[in-house]
Structures are given as C-alpha cells and as structure tokens.
Design a protein around this motif. Sequence first.
Motif, short mmCIF file in Angstrom:
data_model
loop_
_atom_site.label_atom_id
_atom_site.label_comp_id
_atom_site.label_asym_id
_atom_site.label_seq_id
_atom_site.Cartn_x
_atom_site.Cartn_y
_atom_site.Cartn_z
N LEU A 81 13.54 16.48 0.26
CA LEU A 81 14.12 15.14 0.36
C LEU A 81 13.05 14.16 0.82
CD1 LEU A 81 17.55 15.95 2.06
CD2 LEU A 81 17.12 15.37 -0.35
N VAL A 82 13.08 12.99 0.23
CA VAL A 82 12.10 11.95 0.56
C VAL A 82 12.73 10.98 1.55
CG1 VAL A 82 10.77 10.01 -0.36
CG2 VAL A 82 10.89 12.16 -1.64
N ASP A 83 12.03 10.73 2.64
CA ASP A 83 12.49 9.77 3.65
C ASP A 83 11.96 8.39 3.26
OD1 ASP A 83 12.80 8.13 5.93
OD2 ASP A 83 12.76 9.88 7.25
N PRO A 84 12.85 7.44 2.92
CA PRO A 84 12.39 6.11 2.51
C PRO A 84 11.50 5.43 3.55
CG PRO A 84 14.74 6.38 2.06
CD PRO A 84 14.32 7.57 2.87
N ARG A 85 11.75 5.69 4.83
CA ARG A 85 10.92 5.07 5.87
C ARG A 85 9.50 5.61 5.83
NH1 ARG A 85 14.43 6.71 10.89
NH2 ARG A 85 14.32 8.61 9.61
N HIS A 86 9.37 6.92 5.64
CA HIS A 86 8.04 7.52 5.55
C HIS A 86 7.30 7.05 4.30
CE1 HIS A 86 9.49 11.14 8.19
NE2 HIS A 86 9.31 10.03 8.87
N LEU A 87 8.05 6.90 3.21
CA LEU A 87 7.45 6.44 1.96
C LEU A 87 6.95 5.00 2.10
CD1 LEU A 87 6.83 7.37 -0.91
CD2 LEU A 87 9.09 6.56 -1.59
N GLU A 88 7.72 4.18 2.79
CA GLU A 88 7.32 2.79 3.05
C GLU A 88 6.06 2.75 3.90
OE1 GLU A 88 7.74 -1.53 3.14
OE2 GLU A 88 8.55 0.06 1.84
N GLU A 89 6.00 3.58 4.92
CA GLU A 89 4.81 3.64 5.79
C GLU A 89 3.59 4.11 4.99
OE1 GLU A 89 5.96 6.29 8.89
OE2 GLU A 89 7.40 4.87 9.80
N PHE A 90 3.81 5.05 4.12
CA PHE A 90 2.74 5.57 3.28
C PHE A 90 2.17 4.46 2.39
CE2 PHE A 90 1.70 9.32 0.20
CZ PHE A 90 0.37 9.32 0.63
N TYR A 91 3.06 3.69 1.79
CA TYR A 91 2.63 2.57 0.95
C TYR A 91 1.89 1.51 1.75
CZ TYR A 91 2.95 -1.77 -1.68
OH TYR A 91 2.65 -2.97 -2.29
N LEU A 92 2.44 1.12 2.89
CA LEU A 92 1.85 0.05 3.70
C LEU A 92 0.45 0.41 4.20
CD1 LEU A 92 4.96 -1.11 5.78
CD2 LEU A 92 3.86 -2.31 3.86
N LYS A 93 0.18 1.69 4.33
CA LYS A 93 -1.14 2.12 4.80
C LYS A 93 -2.24 1.67 3.84
CE LYS A 93 -3.70 6.23 6.26
NZ LYS A 93 -3.65 7.71 6.47
N TYR A 94 -1.92 1.53 2.56
CA TYR A 94 -2.93 1.20 1.55
C TYR A 94 -2.72 -0.16 0.89
CZ TYR A 94 -3.50 6.20 2.15
OH TYR A 94 -3.69 7.45 2.70
N LYS A 95 -1.64 -0.82 1.24
CA LYS A 95 -1.31 -2.11 0.64
C LYS A 95 -2.39 -3.16 0.91
CE LYS A 95 2.05 -5.88 1.23
NZ LYS A 95 1.00 -6.78 1.72
N ASP A 96 -2.64 -3.99 -0.10
CA ASP A 96 -3.60 -5.08 0.05
C ASP A 96 -3.07 -6.11 1.05
OD1 ASP A 96 -6.08 -6.46 -1.14
OD2 ASP A 96 -4.53 -8.00 -1.35
N ALA A 97 -3.97 -6.72 1.78
CA ALA A 97 -3.57 -7.68 2.81
C ALA A 97 -3.01 -8.97 2.22
CB ALA A 97 -4.76 -8.00 3.71
N TYR A 98 -3.36 -9.27 0.96
CA TYR A 98 -3.00 -10.57 0.39
C TYR A 98 -2.03 -10.48 -0.79
CZ TYR A 98 -7.04 -11.80 3.20
OH TYR A 98 -7.93 -11.94 4.24
N SER A 99 -1.62 -9.28 -1.15
CA SER A 99 -0.65 -9.14 -2.24
C SER A 99 0.17 -7.87 -2.03
CB SER A 99 -1.36 -9.09 -3.60
OG SER A 99 -2.18 -7.94 -3.69
N ASP A 100 1.32 -7.84 -2.65
CA ASP A 100 2.19 -6.66 -2.51
C ASP A 100 1.80 -5.62 -3.55
OD1 ASP A 100 4.15 -5.07 -1.51
OD2 ASP A 100 5.82 -6.09 -2.50
N MET A 101 0.55 -5.18 -3.45
CA MET A 101 -0.02 -4.20 -4.37
C MET A 101 -1.01 -3.33 -3.60
SD MET A 101 0.78 -4.78 -7.78
CE MET A 101 -0.68 -4.32 -8.73
N ILE A 102 -1.30 -2.19 -4.13
CA ILE A 102 -2.44 -1.40 -3.67
C ILE A 102 -3.56 -1.68 -4.65
CG2 ILE A 102 -3.36 0.92 -3.27
CD1 ILE A 102 -0.54 1.83 -2.58
N MET A 103 -4.62 -2.32 -4.18
CA MET A 103 -5.72 -2.72 -5.04
C MET A 103 -6.89 -1.72 -4.93
SD MET A 103 -4.20 -5.28 -6.34
CE MET A 103 -5.46 -6.17 -7.26
N VAL A 104 -8.03 -2.09 -5.46
CA VAL A 104 -9.17 -1.17 -5.55
C VAL A 104 -9.53 -0.56 -4.19
CG1 VAL A 104 -11.62 -0.96 -6.13
CG2 VAL A 104 -10.10 -2.30 -7.60
#
Length: 278
Positions: A81-104
Amino acid sequence: MQVGSVNLRLPNMCTDVYSILLRAYANVQNNFGRGHRDKVQQFMRIAGANEKAALTALKASDWNLEGAFENFYNQPPARPLVDPRHLEEFYLKYKDAYSDMIMVDGVSAFCDDLQVDPGDVVMLVISWHMKAATMSEFSKQEFSNGLQSIGVDSLDKLKSLLPYLRAELKDEHKFREIYNFAFSWAKEKGQKSLALDTALGMWQLLFAERVWPLVDPWCQFLQAKHNKAISKDTWVQLLDFSRTIVPSLSNYDAEGAWPYLIDEFVEYLRDIGVVHPC
C-alpha cells in the motif's frame, strides 16, 4: 516391527528390497537437484531474483527457463500500500523551487540518491512507468502516479525494486513498449524527429539490453551517410528489422517495405564487406 503386543520381523529379503528402494530414491533426488541447480543460478543471475522467487517461477513452468522468465516478468512483486503522505514527501524532496515540477537538478539528485547514473537504462524504465513526457523532468502527476503504479512511496522501496525494473527489459513485449516510448521521451520539445546524436545514444543503450550485432555498423552508417534527425517511422521499423532480419541479411528482401534508410544501410554493409550479396 511392533504391532500391538506382537513383534513382527521383516524377512531379510524384504529389508534388502526396502534398502535398495531407499537408495534408488535418494539417487533420483540427488540427480534431480544437480540437474536443476544450474537453472536456479542462471535464473537468479539474469532476473535479479532471489532463490525463492527463482524456484517458484521454475517449478510453475515445469523447469522450462523461457516459461519461467515469462511467468516472472508478467507477475510483478506484490505491491505494498502506498501512503499518500510519504509519496508527497518523496516528491517534495526533488521538486524545483520555482515550479511544480522536478527539473534537471532534481532528477540528478534523485539519481544520486538511487545510486544510479542518469544515463543508466533503469532510468528509462522508471520514466516509462511514470509516462514522462520529456527526458530529465517529471511533473507531479507523472512522478506520483508512476510510483504509485509500482507500489512505491519512498526511496528505499524504489531501490529495492530496481532489479525487477531492469529485468522488465528482458521481456520482449515490454522491451518493445519501452523502445517505442523512448523516441517521444528523448526528442526535444516541439520536434517531430529525434536528433541524431540522441538517437545514436539511445540505440546503444537499448541494444545493450537486447543485443543486436549490427548496432555499431548502423550507428557508423548514420554518421557517415545520413547525418540527419531520425523519424518516428525509421525508429520503429529499425526494431522490427533487428528482430526479423538475421545479421547475415540472408533473409532480407530488397522488395520489402523497409524505409529507404534501412535499404541504404543494407547496401552500405555490402559495400564495406560486412555482409555479402546472396
């Protein structure tokens, strides 16, 4: 042998027969083990599976290696089972500071944490699961939905799944899907064709997994004679060519419906003596 209050003795002949049967059974078991041990080791090495998974797949296919691989690749590991909170934290760790994307930069950090090179073919497989539109970046939806589809919400879970993701390339159907996905994923935004240098790199990467002996001459031919971007039609049909035409070209039909570039490649191989006209 004691039966109730009566002591029965097996005749010597019966005892001897029983001993012979036991030894014969033991020999059969030993031969069975020796005959299948290599298959278990081979399966573990190629599929990156543990011994339990190898035994399960081989027994289910009556010890047929090809059937075992097919069963293994078509039955991914149980997805936790995937925990949505953990998945969100995982994404935010690499998210770009200026856009809602993971960039280079975020993708680079993602690779560092996974301990894989950005050019490792497993990153292509991960991107395929994410249905990523472009190389070296992930939207939030791509990242979240892709990882959720394989039961991942943390770095450790993804790292543990890397052997399985690599093994997916050994499945012919999945390899074709990943190969076709790679064209759109690797081309520049807004372009219909794939830059030649990028195409050459992708072919070398992909055909290292599903070996095609003519990949080096193909790349040399393109650099010497073509030197232009690669169309989608050429990209797709090259895989068919590599899978249906033997390296000696003995089954190549000049009247077949191959793209002109592939026909020119055949002539090039004959001109430089790699193969000879039939």
